[in-house]
Write a protein that holds these residues in place. Structure first.
Motif, PDB file in Angstrom:
ATOM      1  N   ARG A   1      79.356 142.085  23.027  1.00 54.07           N
ATOM      2  CA  ARG A   1      80.822 142.191  23.018  1.00 54.07           C
ATOM      3  C   ARG A   1      81.441 141.449  24.202  1.00 54.07           C
ATOM      4  NH1 ARG A   1      81.471 147.769  23.283  1.00 54.07           N
ATOM      5  NH2 ARG A   1      79.842 148.271  21.823  1.00 54.07           N
TER       6      ARG A   1
ATOM      7  N   ASN B   1      81.098 137.672  23.643  1.00 54.17           N
ATOM      8  CA  ASN B   1      82.059 137.172  22.658  1.00 54.17           C
ATOM      9  C   ASN B   1      83.474 137.120  23.229  1.00 54.17           C
ATOM     10  OD1 ASN B   1      80.226 136.675  20.596  1.00 54.17           O
ATOM     11  ND2 ASN B   1      80.386 138.742  19.784  1.00 54.17           N
ATOM     12  N   ALA B   2      83.862 138.129  23.999  1.00 56.74           N
ATOM     13  CA  ALA B   2      85.186 138.136  24.625  1.00 56.74           C
ATOM     14  C   ALA B   2      85.311 136.979  25.616  1.00 56.74           C
ATOM     15  CB  ALA B   2      85.439 139.467  25.326  1.00 56.74           C
TER      16      ALA B   2
ATOM     17  N   ASP C   1      85.676 133.753  23.619  1.00 52.85           N
ATOM     18  CA  ASP C   1      87.017 133.661  23.036  1.00 52.85           C
ATOM     19  C   ASP C   1      88.041 133.242  24.087  1.00 52.85           C
ATOM     20  OD1 ASP C   1      86.021 134.383  20.570  1.00 52.85           O
ATOM     21  OD2 ASP C   1      86.640 136.492  20.741  1.00 52.85           O
ATOM     22  N   THR C   2      87.928 133.813  25.284  1.00 54.45           N
ATOM     23  CA  THR C   2      88.858 133.465  26.360  1.00 54.45           C
ATOM     24  C   THR C   2      88.663 132.017  26.788  1.00 54.45           C
ATOM     25  OG1 THR C   2      88.826 135.761  27.107  1.00 54.45           O
ATOM     26  CG2 THR C   2      89.670 134.126  28.650  1.00 54.45           C
TER      27      THR C   2
ATOM     28  N   GLU D   1      87.592 129.627  24.923  1.00 54.99           N
ATOM     29  CA  GLU D   1      88.118 128.809  23.827  1.00 54.99           C
ATOM     30  C   GLU D   1      89.632 128.683  23.920  1.00 54.99           C
ATOM     31  OE1 GLU D   1      87.689 126.313  20.673  1.00 54.99           O
ATOM     32  OE2 GLU D   1      86.034 127.340  21.661  1.00 54.99           O
ATOM     33  N   SER D   2      90.311 129.773  24.233  1.00 56.26           N
ATOM     34  CA  SER D   2      91.771 129.708  24.365  1.00 56.26           C
ATOM     35  C   SER D   2      92.182 128.902  25.593  1.00 56.26           C
ATOM     36  CB  SER D   2      92.370 131.113  24.394  1.00 56.26           C
ATOM     37  OG  SER D   2      91.895 131.826  25.501  1.00 56.26           O
TER      38      SER D   2
ATOM     39  N   ARG E   1      95.633 134.033  31.150  1.00 56.76           N
ATOM     40  CA  ARG E   1      94.287 133.809  30.583  1.00 56.76           C
ATOM     41  C   ARG E   1      93.252 133.616  31.689  1.00 56.76           C
ATOM     42  NH1 ARG E   1      95.063 132.826  24.955  1.00 56.76           N
ATOM     43  NH2 ARG E   1      96.882 131.512  24.567  1.00 56.76           N
TER      44      ARG E   1
END
Length: 148
Positions: free
Chosen positions: A80, A83-84, A87-88, A90-91, A105
């Motif tokens: 988890r 993945n978080a 994702d961060t 990627e943003s 961010r």
């Protein structure tokens, strides 16, 4: 009862084990007439160094269970967090492509990096150090210098 049905006895016979064992000794085998003995054994032997297990109290057992981590739960938490973190990142990459990086961010990334460190894998820790350094550089551009 119907005419051809047989009556079945459902009673449980007595559980006197000693008579059952003695009654079976003669089935299919000749009875030797002597007592059972092991060759070369003159009496009971004592085992040195054998200790009985002492049961632990209820609270000690609970504390011991709590101290042992569940590997499956630990793995799920790591997945988890990973993945978080991805994702961060990627943003942030999308923000960099647009030419502006969100300070929020970057702060989120710093929090995720601090929680992702487990100090088990040196290669992973090195990668997290590199990501953290880059996030600190970007935050420094906003005039923020976290944790220095």
């Amino acid at each position: 009862m119907s005419r051809g049905a047989q009556r079945v006895d459902l009673r449980i016979p007595t559980t006197n084990r000693s008579s059952n064992i003695a009654g079976r000794a003669g089935v299919g085998r000749p009875v030797s007439g002597g007592a059972f003995s092991l060759d070369g054994a003159d009496g009971p032997t004592h085992l040195a160094g054998v200790q009985s297990a002492v049961p632990s109290s209820g609270i000690e057992a609970l504390l011991a269970l709590q101290s042992v981590g569940d590997p499956l739960l630990s793995k799920k938490k790591s997945i988890r967090r990973g993945n978080a973190l991805l994702d961060t990142l990627e943003s942030i990459k999308a923000d960099l492509l647009l030419g502006r990086v969100s300070e929020g961010r970057l702060n989120q990334l710093m929090v995720l990096i601090l929680s992702a460190r487990e100090r088990r894998d040196p290669a992973l820790d090195g990668l997290l150090d590199d990501i953290e350094l880059r996030a600190r550089v970007e935050l420094a551009k906003f005039g923020r210098y976290p944790g220095m």
